[in-house]
Design a protein around this motif. Structure first.
Motif, mmCIF file in Angstrom:
data_model
loop_
_atom_site.group_PDB
_atom_site.id
_atom_site.type_symbol
_atom_site.label_atom_id
_atom_site.label_comp_id
_atom_site.label_asym_id
_atom_site.label_seq_id
_atom_site.Cartn_x
_atom_site.Cartn_y
_atom_site.Cartn_z
ATOM 1 N N LEU A 211 -19.237 -112.114 17.712
ATOM 2 C CA LEU A 211 -20.233 -110.847 18.082
ATOM 3 C C LEU A 211 -19.384 -109.703 18.200
ATOM 4 O O LEU A 211 -20.059 -108.663 17.567
ATOM 5 N N GLN A 212 -18.359 -109.460 18.700
ATOM 6 C CA GLN A 212 -17.506 -108.537 18.727
ATOM 7 C C GLN A 212 -17.261 -107.975 17.311
ATOM 8 O O GLN A 212 -17.481 -106.630 17.367
ATOM 9 N N PHE A 214 -18.897 -108.225 14.785
ATOM 10 C CA PHE A 214 -20.218 -107.891 14.406
ATOM 11 C C PHE A 214 -20.766 -106.499 14.783
ATOM 12 O O PHE A 214 -21.088 -105.610 14.009
ATOM 13 N N VAL A 215 -20.552 -106.265 15.951
ATOM 14 C CA VAL A 215 -20.889 -104.908 16.595
ATOM 15 C C VAL A 215 -19.859 -103.847 16.164
ATOM 16 O O VAL A 215 -20.149 -102.550 15.769
ATOM 17 N N SER A 216 -18.495 -104.211 16.292
ATOM 18 C CA SER A 216 -17.473 -103.323 16.160
ATOM 19 C C SER A 216 -17.331 -102.895 14.684
ATOM 20 O O SER A 216 -16.564 -101.821 14.278
ATOM 21 N N LEU A 219 -21.588 -103.534 11.547
ATOM 22 C CA LEU A 219 -22.456 -102.734 11.844
ATOM 23 C C LEU A 219 -22.069 -101.316 11.419
ATOM 24 O O LEU A 219 -22.836 -100.737 10.579
ATOM 25 N N VAL A 368 -16.148 -103.110 21.785
ATOM 26 C CA VAL A 368 -16.869 -102.380 20.689
ATOM 27 C C VAL A 368 -16.170 -100.960 20.321
ATOM 28 O O VAL A 368 -15.981 -100.150 20.910
ATOM 29 N N PHE A 372 -19.425 -97.519 16.698
ATOM 30 C CA PHE A 372 -20.931 -97.912 17.171
ATOM 31 C C PHE A 372 -21.442 -97.201 18.301
ATOM 32 O O PHE A 372 -22.387 -96.522 18.108
ATOM 33 N N TRP A 373 -20.639 -96.613 18.993
ATOM 34 C CA TRP A 373 -20.879 -96.058 20.153
ATOM 35 C C TRP A 373 -21.305 -94.550 19.872
ATOM 36 O O TRP A 373 -22.026 -93.903 20.518
#
Length: 389
Positions: A211-212, A214-216, A219, A368, A372-373
């Motif tokens: 998951l890390q 995928f988001v970091s 995406l 992340v 993303f942020w």
């Protein structure tokens, strides 16, 4: 069909392939290496990235009869180069690149996903791209301070090319880089170059999905590929009068990206700069025949793919600062364009500024990445400020 080929189309196709490859191969290698790839894995990734854009640049123009040229994701590779290594190393990065390719395919299949991406304000998307590129764009200045005698000739050649013709800047810089390697770098490992030329050492990687990652990674890689390459690439074709069906092209490049991602390769996408070369009058008088320029570039890319092992080996002999300096020089025009686009609306400056600063900072929160942020915070500020006006 063959009779439609013109010398100008062949010339522009070959020129576009040379410019496209020489301008950004160092960025791809820097991105893969930063993610923890070994020299053999980086060579494998470069091979499949080059082969992927070559196959697409032959296939898509032949089917659509438009100069739908394809390139690897240069901003995506720059993002990887500026991002911290994942806990799972290159295997985890490969998993993220597979997920990115799946997202690209879904964009070509599901119209609503494309609308979500399109809903991101353009200044925010540009600020994300500028933030991703910023760190690598600092590399030429940092390298100049660290190894001035090696970097200065490359920068002078780049500047001379920029003054003469913008498209000549990076090819001349790469030629200067080659001269510097021969004259100023210990090439005692050069015997491996000849070996690599005849027997590329392919090193596949077993992907790891988290998951890390995928988001970091997945995406942001998806967003910068769409915003930094696909959307401008479609715009170039449309500005030159070509009718473009976006979803099939996105879907097809996504499928190829998925295949090559299994070998640790960055995604492929629609080209913008080289497409502009092949969609204009220089590629032929008749717009209906200019797709042959894109096909020619694809053939050239397929041939260039077999130089991946040599290129990776030579790059491995050079100081890291020199390689990143060459990559940074190639990204300066994209950085200027994305920064200008980020701050194009005077009433909305804070949101893209926050996106840029957070993405460029290299920070991590809850594991992340800042890319993303940056998009999240910038979008919230953008829409909140817009709602109060």
């Amino acid at each position: 069909m063959i009779r439609q080929i013109s010398p100008s189309a062949i010339y522009m196709g070959l020129l576009a392939a040379f410019v496209g490859y020489s301008a950004s191969f160092a960025i791809v290698l820097a991105g893969l290496t930063a993610m923890g790839a070994t020299e053999a894995q980086a060579a494998t990734g470069l091979f499949f990235a080059t082969m992927g854009m070559g196959v697409c640049s032959i296939w898509l123009p032949a089917v659509t009869r438009i100069p739908a040229a394809v390139a690897w994701s240069t901003p995506g590779a720059a993002f990887l180069a500026a991002t911290a290594v994942l806990p799972g190393g290159f295997a985890e990065a490969a998993g993220a690149m597979i997920c990115c390719a799946v997202l690209i395919i879904l964009t070509g299949l599901v119209p609503s996903l494309g609308r979500v991406v399109a809903a991101i304000p353009k200044p925010i998307a540009n600020a994300l791209l500028a933030g991703v590129l910023f760190k690598l764009c600092l590399a030429p200045a940092l390298a100049l301070g660290a190894i001035p005698l090696l970097v200065l000739p490359v920068m002078v050649a780049w500047l001379g090319g920029l003054i003469w013709n913008r498209l000549a800047a990076m090819p001349l810089a790469v030629l200067a880089f080659a001269v510097v390697l021969v004259l100023g770098v210990d090439m005692s490992g050069g015997d491996s170059v000849a070996y690599a030329a005849w027997l590329p050492d392919f090193a596949p990687v077993l992907p790891v999905f988290t998951l890390q990652s995928f988001v970091s990674i997945a995406l942001p890689l998806y967003l910068v590929t769409m915003a930094g390459q696909n959307i401008p690439g479609f715009a170039v074709l449309e500005l030159n009068g070509y009718a473009v069906e976006r979803r099939p092209l996105i879907r097809n490049t996504g499928v190829v990206s998925l295949v090559i991602a299994a070998f640790g390769s960055v995604p492929v996408n629609m080209s913008a700069i080289t497409a502009a070369m092949m969609a204009g009058e220089d590629a032929g008088r008749d717009p209906a025949d200019r797709y042959w320029a894109a096909i020619t570039s694809g053939v050239a890319y397929v041939l260039l793919a077999f130089a991946a092992a040599v290129v990776a080996t030579v790059a491995g002999l050079a100081p890291v600062e020199l390689i990143t300096a060459v990559a940074g020089l190639a990204l300066i025009p994209a950085f200027v364009a994305s920064t200008s686009g980020a701050f194009a609306e005077p009433a909305q400056l804070e949101a893209p500024a926050l996106t840029f600063l957070i993405a460029a900072s290299g920070m991590e929160l809850f594991g992340v990445s800042g890319a993303f942020w940056g998009v999240l915070v910038g979008s919230v500020v953008w829409f909140c400020k817009g709602a109060t006006r």
